[in-house]
Design a protein around this motif. Structure first.
Motif, PDB file in Angstrom:
ATOM      1  N   PRO A  88       0.815  -1.226   0.016  1.00 58.21           N
ATOM      2  CA  PRO A  88       0.107  -0.023   0.010  1.00 58.21           C
ATOM      3  C   PRO A  88       0.900   1.360  -0.052  1.00 58.21           C
ATOM      4  CG  PRO A  88      -0.418  -1.231   2.033  1.00 58.21           C
ATOM      5  CD  PRO A  88       0.265  -2.148   1.157  1.00 58.21           C
ATOM      6  N   ILE A  89       1.945   1.225   0.939  1.00 55.29           N
ATOM      7  CA  ILE A  89       2.702   2.633   0.732  1.00 55.29           C
ATOM      8  C   ILE A  89       3.143   3.056  -0.715  1.00 55.29           C
ATOM      9  CG2 ILE A  89       4.808   3.776   1.870  1.00 55.29           C
ATOM     10  CD1 ILE A  89       2.519   3.012   3.581  1.00 55.29           C
ATOM     11  N   PHE A  90       3.620   1.814  -1.367  1.00 54.30           N
ATOM     12  CA  PHE A  90       4.323   1.853  -2.530  1.00 54.30           C
ATOM     13  C   PHE A  90       2.849   2.445  -3.877  1.00 54.30           C
ATOM     14  CE2 PHE A  90       7.344  -0.299  -0.613  1.00 54.30           C
ATOM     15  CZ  PHE A  90       8.675   0.410  -1.356  1.00 54.30           C
ATOM     16  N   VAL A  91       1.809   1.848  -3.507  1.00 54.16           N
ATOM     17  CA  VAL A  91       0.518   2.236  -4.096  1.00 54.16           C
ATOM     18  C   VAL A  91       0.363   3.715  -3.994  1.00 54.16           C
ATOM     19  CG1 VAL A  91      -1.842   1.933  -4.322  1.00 54.16           C
ATOM     20  CG2 VAL A  91      -0.375  -0.108  -4.225  1.00 54.16           C
ATOM     21  N   LYS A  92       0.227   4.093  -2.941  1.00 53.16           N
ATOM     22  CA  LYS A  92       0.104   5.579  -2.597  1.00 53.16           C
ATOM     23  C   LYS A  92       1.004   6.510  -3.291  1.00 53.16           C
ATOM     24  CE  LYS A  92      -2.210   7.731   1.147  1.00 53.16           C
ATOM     25  NZ  LYS A  92      -3.592   7.748   0.498  1.00 53.16           N
ATOM     26  N   PHE A  93       2.397   5.811  -3.215  1.00 53.61           N
ATOM     27  CA  PHE A  93       3.399   6.726  -3.755  1.00 53.61           C
ATOM     28  C   PHE A  93       3.122   6.901  -5.297  1.00 53.61           C
ATOM     29  CE2 PHE A  93       7.719   6.380  -6.029  1.00 53.61           C
ATOM     30  CZ  PHE A  93       8.237   7.736  -5.390  1.00 53.61           C
ATOM     31  N   GLY A  94       2.767   5.548  -5.909  1.00 52.68           N
ATOM     32  CA  GLY A  94       2.432   5.457  -7.403  1.00 52.68           C
ATOM     33  C   GLY A  94       1.355   6.713  -7.554  1.00 52.68           C
ATOM     34  N   GLN A  95       0.288   6.556  -6.844  1.00 53.58           N
ATOM     35  CA  GLN A  95      -0.913   7.514  -6.894  1.00 53.58           C
ATOM     36  C   GLN A  95      -0.382   8.951  -6.993  1.00 53.58           C
ATOM     37  OE1 GLN A  95      -3.174   6.221  -3.766  1.00 53.58           O
ATOM     38  NE2 GLN A  95      -4.331   5.005  -4.911  1.00 53.58           N
ATOM     39  N   ILE A  96       0.480   9.337  -6.106  1.00 55.38           N
ATOM     40  CA  ILE A  96       1.138  10.672  -5.838  1.00 55.38           C
ATOM     41  C   ILE A  96       2.156  10.995  -7.371  1.00 55.38           C
ATOM     42  CG2 ILE A  96       2.294  12.366  -4.683  1.00 55.38           C
ATOM     43  CD1 ILE A  96       1.158  11.439  -2.171  1.00 55.38           C
ATOM     44  N   SER A 153       1.888   9.912  -9.896  1.00 56.37           N
ATOM     45  CA  SER A 153       0.908  10.061 -11.327  1.00 56.37           C
ATOM     46  C   SER A 153       0.635  11.288 -11.610  1.00 56.37           C
ATOM     47  CB  SER A 153      -0.367   9.107 -11.122  1.00 56.37           C
ATOM     48  OG  SER A 153      -1.198   9.618 -10.241  1.00 56.37           O
ATOM     49  N   THR A 154       0.507  12.298 -10.468  1.00 57.16           N
ATOM     50  CA  THR A 154       0.024  13.533 -10.617  1.00 57.16           C
ATOM     51  C   THR A 154       1.426  14.345 -11.045  1.00 57.16           C
ATOM     52  OG1 THR A 154       0.872  14.145  -8.316  1.00 57.16           O
ATOM     53  CG2 THR A 154      -1.517  13.273  -8.815  1.00 57.16           C
ATOM     54  N   ARG A 155       2.633  13.761 -11.025  1.00 54.50           N
ATOM     55  CA  ARG A 155       3.763  14.624 -11.426  1.00 54.50           C
ATOM     56  C   ARG A 155       3.942  14.605 -12.922  1.00 54.50           C
ATOM     57  NH1 ARG A 155       7.131  16.324  -7.357  1.00 54.50           N
ATOM     58  NH2 ARG A 155       7.949  17.607  -8.988  1.00 54.50           N
ATOM     59  N   ASP A 169       2.081   8.528 -20.797  1.00 59.05           N
ATOM     60  CA  ASP A 169       1.860   6.845 -20.768  1.00 59.05           C
ATOM     61  C   ASP A 169       2.002   6.230 -19.366  1.00 59.05           C
ATOM     62  OD1 ASP A 169       4.428   6.955 -21.271  1.00 59.05           O
ATOM     63  OD2 ASP A 169       4.575   5.044 -21.852  1.00 59.05           O
ATOM     64  N   ILE A 170       2.892   6.598 -18.680  1.00 59.30           N
ATOM     65  CA  ILE A 170       3.261   6.419 -17.352  1.00 59.30           C
ATOM     66  C   ILE A 170       2.239   7.022 -16.350  1.00 59.30           C
ATOM     67  CG2 ILE A 170       4.938   5.948 -15.724  1.00 59.30           C
ATOM     68  CD1 ILE A 170       7.115   5.943 -17.660  1.00 59.30           C
ATOM     69  N   ALA A 171       1.988   8.211 -16.598  1.00 64.01           N
ATOM     70  CA  ALA A 171       1.111   8.874 -15.583  1.00 64.01           C
ATOM     71  C   ALA A 171      -0.269   8.467 -15.578  1.00 64.01           C
ATOM     72  CB  ALA A 171       1.192  10.531 -15.799  1.00 64.01           C
ATOM     73  N   ASP A 172      -0.752   8.252 -16.795  1.00 63.41           N
ATOM     74  CA  ASP A 172      -2.003   7.555 -16.921  1.00 63.41           C
ATOM     75  C   ASP A 172      -2.156   6.097 -16.470  1.00 63.41           C
ATOM     76  OD1 ASP A 172      -2.813   9.709 -18.425  1.00 63.41           O
ATOM     77  OD2 ASP A 172      -2.549   8.694 -20.451  1.00 63.41           O
ATOM     78  N   LYS A 184      -2.302  19.510  -9.820  1.00 62.28           N
ATOM     79  CA  LYS A 184      -3.026  18.096  -9.711  1.00 62.28           C
ATOM     80  C   LYS A 184      -4.419  18.230  -9.443  1.00 62.28           C
ATOM     81  CE  LYS A 184      -3.190  15.056  -5.821  1.00 62.28           C
ATOM     82  NZ  LYS A 184      -2.849  14.957  -4.656  1.00 62.28           N
ATOM     83  N   THR A 185      -4.444  19.077  -8.541  1.00 60.21           N
ATOM     84  CA  THR A 185      -6.122  19.455  -8.313  1.00 60.21           C
ATOM     85  C   THR A 185      -6.758  19.914  -9.368  1.00 60.21           C
ATOM     86  OG1 THR A 185      -5.294  20.222  -5.879  1.00 60.21           O
ATOM     87  CG2 THR A 185      -7.472  20.674  -6.418  1.00 60.21           C
ATOM     88  N   LEU A 186      -6.172  20.898 -10.220  1.00 61.38           N
ATOM     89  CA  LEU A 186      -6.908  21.525 -11.288  1.00 61.38           C
ATOM     90  C   LEU A 186      -7.111  20.523 -12.460  1.00 61.38           C
ATOM     91  CD1 LEU A 186      -7.793  24.236 -12.572  1.00 61.38           C
ATOM     92  CD2 LEU A 186      -5.374  24.580 -13.366  1.00 61.38           C
ATOM     93  N   LEU A 187      -6.182  19.496 -12.518  1.00 57.22           N
ATOM     94  CA  LEU A 187      -6.541  18.455 -13.481  1.00 57.22           C
ATOM     95  C   LEU A 187      -7.758  17.541 -12.913  1.00 57.22           C
ATOM     96  CD1 LEU A 187      -2.869  17.193 -14.388  1.00 57.22           C
ATOM     97  CD2 LEU A 187      -4.678  18.027 -15.681  1.00 57.22           C
ATOM     98  N   ASN A 188      -7.709  17.266 -11.769  1.00 58.67           N
ATOM     99  CA  ASN A 188      -8.762  16.424 -11.062  1.00 58.67           C
ATOM    100  C   ASN A 188     -10.156  17.158 -11.374  1.00 58.67           C
ATOM    101  OD1 ASN A 188      -7.439  14.482 -10.054  1.00 58.67           O
ATOM    102  ND2 ASN A 188      -7.214  15.294  -8.112  1.00 58.67           N
TER     103      ASN A 188
END
Ligand SMILES: Nc1ncnc2c1ncn2[C@@H]1O[C@H](COP(=O)(O)OP(=O)(O)OP(=O)(O)O)[C@@H](O)[C@H]1O
Length: 547
Positions: A65-73, A75-77, A84-87, A404-408
């Motif tokens: 889960p910690i790595f999953v969260k890292f990946g989620q964050i 993805s916003t960079r 392709d990686i961010a998506d 990131k928030t604007l994209l969301n």
């Protein structure tokens, strides 16, 4: 049994060592690696058929889960990663098993120092939801209010610090591997993540954020934020009002409730701009799981936001530069966009504005090939910041959160109402804000803000005036003395300039006296010698004694 295991291990070790001894000197190491790691390579070949983003996503999911969260964050960079990686990383989902209800109860009792039966009239040991950092249970207070109790996972701090250490090691490896690796700024990304995740661990902080956001929207019909029960909230436990609403991603349910989707989408944009520009405090984790819709008035639907762990804020200067940048971009004034980046200090002072301007033009101009309503604000910012990065723009965490928030918000808005024209909704808002910043209202506001400080300094004013005046008079005296000294110096210089011909004559006389005099015949002085002595004395007089 144990002996045979050891024997087997010894054989394996000997074979491996023997192979290394043989293969390394003969340059056959790659063959050895391929041979011994054949099985791994076979898996690798299978994985190679998947695209790189998918492979990274699967790797992070298998790491926990910690790595999953890292990946989620991560993805916003989008300023750092290819699309392709961010998506692919944006698809990461927490799949964490719930922890037992009795463990949650123990944490609550330890944190709130009372038995659960005393704290609540009812407490459900079966969790309502379970995520990587916390778990949510429903409960009823003795006063009758329906609440949810958010509880931090047991031992999560230890897991996080272990995983973060590993992430740092990986980040240093990537950074040292190549220039491309360094361009990704892996260490800095991990540091950002560490701060974010540590913030999420402290529910007292989340409770504080929730309270402030709620206060900011108390009189608004745009957004509702659940109430926090402060007496029941601590570092590991937070109790808040239980909300009910339609999850914003449930389009079918929203349509069934006859929600005005255009209004809902536009209100989302308005909430974002209100938070950023009017309150300087914005919810920076606006993923659909955290947003619900109150449909009691479907023509004027109201948003409900939960999970205020990650919040962003911009200072006045950043807000002003951001608004001016967006307005300049939509007027295609790239020169101004470049100048604003330099003026704000986002890129270094010496940046060549002309080169920067043309780089921005080449990135942004193609965006105008689309109709204005299809231009993404988020993509504009990503394009701008990616270009600025080539001109050494430092990472600005507050802008990354905003991007990131604007994209969301944009993604959500277009999902709700595909024809949403973000620019039409946002432009009047930005223009109004800009004119307010320069108008008399703003001046009055500034005066009001500064007034208490000025009032505090009021009693010191006579003293300050006295000090200033006495400093002024000292200054005057010093100035007079300096003026006199300068006048004296200039007189000297003038006198010196007048004496220049005499001095020259003196030097010439001395030189000629020295040339005609024979030092060996000084005892037998002759007429020529006497003349040259005379010449010497005249020279000396002209050079030294004549004032
Ligand atoms: N005030 C509330 N009222 C009703 N349900 C709630 C409330 N707060 C949270 N929930 C439910 O619990 C879920 C998880 O809550 P929350 O997002 O705060 O936890 P989290 O651990 O931060 O999760 P994530 O990390 O996935 O965002 C929400 O998606 C929602 O379904």
């Amino acid at each position: 049994m144990l002996t045979s295991v050891f024997r087997l291990l010894r054989i394996v070790f000997t074979v491996v060592r023997f192979r290394l001894d043989v293969f390394i000197p003969f340059g056959l190491l790659p063959w050895y690696v391929r041979y011994t790691l054949g099985a791994v390579c076979a898996i690798g070949r299978k994985r190679a058929q998947q695209n790189r983003g998918e492979r990274l996503r699967l790797a992070l999911e298998s790491l926990g889960p910690i790595f999953v969260k890292f990946g989620q964050i991560l993805s916003t960079r989008r300023d750092l990663l290819d699309d392709d990686i961010a998506d692919e990383l944006a698809k990461l989902q927490d799949k964490v098993p719930a922890f037992p209800g009795h463990v949650a109860q123990a944490i609550i009792e330890r944190d709130l120092k009372a038995p659960v039966s005393e704290l609540f009239a009812k407490f459900s040991a079966t969790p309502l939801a379970s995520a990587s950092i916390a778990q949510v249970h429903t409960a009823t207070l003795h006063s009758g209010e329906e609440v949810v109790v958010k509880v931090i996972r047991p031992d999560i701090e230890k897991t996080i610090s272990k995983d973060i250490r590993l992430l740092y090691t990986l980040a240093h490896l990537v950074a040292n591997m190549s220039a491309d690796g360094r361009r990704l700024r892996p260490v800095e990304v991990v540091t950002d993540y560490e701060y974010t995740i540590l913030d999420e661990l402290d529910l007292a902080k989340e409770a504080g954020n929730t309270g402030l956001l709620q206060r900011n929207f108390t009189h608004s019909d745009l957004l509702y934020v659940p109430q926090v029960y402060w007496d029941f909230s601590h570092r590991n436990v937070m109790v808040m009002e239980r909300i009910s609403g339609i999850p914003v991603a449930d389009i079918a349910a929203l349509n069934k409730a006859n929600v005005d989707m255009k209004c809902l989408a536009e209100r989302g944009v308005e909430i974002f701009f209100t938070q950023v520009f009017s309150h300087s405090f914005f919810h920076a984790d606006m993923h659909p799981g955290n947003i619900f819709v109150d449909v009691s008035n479907p023509k004027k639907p109201k948003y409900i936001a939960i999970d205020c762990a990650i919040m962003g804020s911009l200072d006045d200067a950043d807000k002003s530069y951001l608004a001016r940048n967006l307005l300049a971009f939509f007027q295609r004034d790239y020169r101004l966009v470049a100048e604003l980046h330099v003026e704000s200090g986002w890129v270094p002072k010496g940046t060549p504005v002309h080169a920067f301007e043309s780089a921005i033009r080449s990135v942004c101009e193609p965006m105008f090939a689309k109709p204005l309503k299809d231009i993404s604000f988020g993509q504009v910012l990503i394009g701008l910041f990616q270009t600025a990065r080539r001109f050494n723009m430092e990472v600005q965490p507050q802008l990354v959160l905003l991007e990131k928030t604007l994209l969301n918000i944009e993604g959500l808005g277009r999902q709700l109402y595909p024809d949403l024209d973000l620019w039409v909704t946002a432009k009047p808002f930005l223009e109004k804000w800009m004119s307010e910043q320069m108008g008399p209202k703003r001046v009055m506001e500034e005066v009001r803000k500064q007034a208490p400080q000025w009032a505090g300094q009021l009693p010191q004013i006579p003293n300050l005036i006295y000090t200033a005046l006495s400093q002024l008079s000292h200054q005057e005296e010093r100035m007079q003395a300096q003026t006199q000294a300068i006048e004296q110096l200039s007189k000297e210089l003038q006198k010196g300039r007048k004496n220049i011909p005499f001095r020259l004559l003196g030097i010439l006389s001395l030189a000629s006296a020295w040339m005609v005099t024979d030092p060996e015949s000084l005892e037998h002085l002759q007429t020529a010698d006497i003349a040259s002595l005379g010449l010497f004395l005249v020279g000396l007089y002209l050079l030294v004694l004549k004032p």
